[in-house]
Design an enzyme around this catalytic site. Structure first.
Site, PDB file in Angstrom:
ATOM      1  N   ASP A   1      41.412  51.008  42.967  1.00 47.59           N
ATOM      2  CA  ASP A   1      41.863  50.323  44.116  1.00 47.59           C
ATOM      3  C   ASP A   1      43.503  50.648  44.280  1.00 47.59           C
ATOM      4  OD1 ASP A   1      41.909  48.355  42.027  1.00 47.59           O
ATOM      5  OD2 ASP A   1      42.826  47.065  43.548  1.00 47.59           O
TER       6      ASP A   1
ATOM      7  N   ASP B   1      38.945  45.625  38.184  1.00 46.99           N
ATOM      8  CA  ASP B   1      39.407  44.680  39.303  1.00 46.99           C
ATOM      9  C   ASP B   1      39.527  45.205  40.638  1.00 46.99           C
ATOM     10  OD1 ASP B   1      39.748  43.051  37.167  1.00 46.99           O
ATOM     11  OD2 ASP B   1      42.159  43.319  36.961  1.00 46.99           O
TER      12      ASP B   1
ATOM     13  N   ASP C   1      37.187  51.771  37.661  1.00 47.26           N
ATOM     14  CA  ASP C   1      38.005  50.753  37.587  1.00 47.26           C
ATOM     15  C   ASP C   1      37.368  49.329  37.549  1.00 47.26           C
ATOM     16  OD1 ASP C   1      40.513  49.176  37.392  1.00 47.26           O
ATOM     17  OD2 ASP C   1      40.630  48.976  39.493  1.00 47.26           O
TER      18      ASP C   1
END
Length: 177
Positions: free
Chosen positions: A133, A10, A8
């Site tokens: 996250d 961000d 990922d």
């Protein structure tokens, strides 16, 4: 055959939380300490939480975001031994597509455009590992998901957690031994 990893952007390779803090201070003259974000949903710790969503829609926001500590070096190392894909659910903020691509070209130029996946849902991702996250992206993942610690997910349990890039690379290399 190399094992594959979906990574990922961000809050994993891009320090979006720190960037929120910076842009908030620049916009309103109020600096929050990152500790104020711990355990709260993204953006909710800011006095004007709606500003965070506005930042996400502002040209330049994604392109200017800093890297997470150790991310560039770790992804470079992993790309030598794994098939690495950068995966971002970027469709919610369409202007982010070009900025995220430009960010990747600047910070991770060794990642081919063929290994960048911008999508709406990560449920279609079928790599051996996924580092993210957000639990919403890991809960449907069929293989080994790693929850990368971010302020908004510190109280979540039930997932293999990595707190930084050193832990992430150690885990991945140990998993393929």
């Amino acid at each position: 055959m190399k094992k594959s990893i979906a990574i990922d952007m961000d809050n994993v390779i891009v320090d979006i939380e720190g960037h929120y803090i910076h842009w908030y201070e620049k916009s309103f003259g109020i600096r929050l300490d990152k500790s104020a974000l711990i355990g709260k949903p993204e953006g909710s710790a800011f006095p004007k939480p709606e500003a965070i969503r506005e930042f996400l829609c502002t040209p330049g926001f994604f392109k200017e975001a800093p890297t997470m500590p150790g991310a560039v070096e770790a992804v470079r190392q992993l790309a030598e031994d794994f098939e690495v894909f950068i995966v971002s659910a970027a469709m919610e903020f369409p202007q982010s597509l070009s900025e995220k691509y430009e960010w990747l070209q600047e910070h991770l130029p060794f990642i081919s455009w063929k290994s960048i996946v911008f999508c709406g849902s990560k449920q279609v991702i079928d790599t051996d590992f996924m580092i993210d996250d957000h639990v919403k992206n890991l809960k449907h993942f069929k293989n080994q998901g790693l929850l990368f610690t971010a302020c908004h997910n510190v109280s979540i349990t039930g997932y293999t957690r990595v707190n930084n890039w050193e832990e992430a690379t150690e885990y991945l290399y140990a998993a393929v031994q």
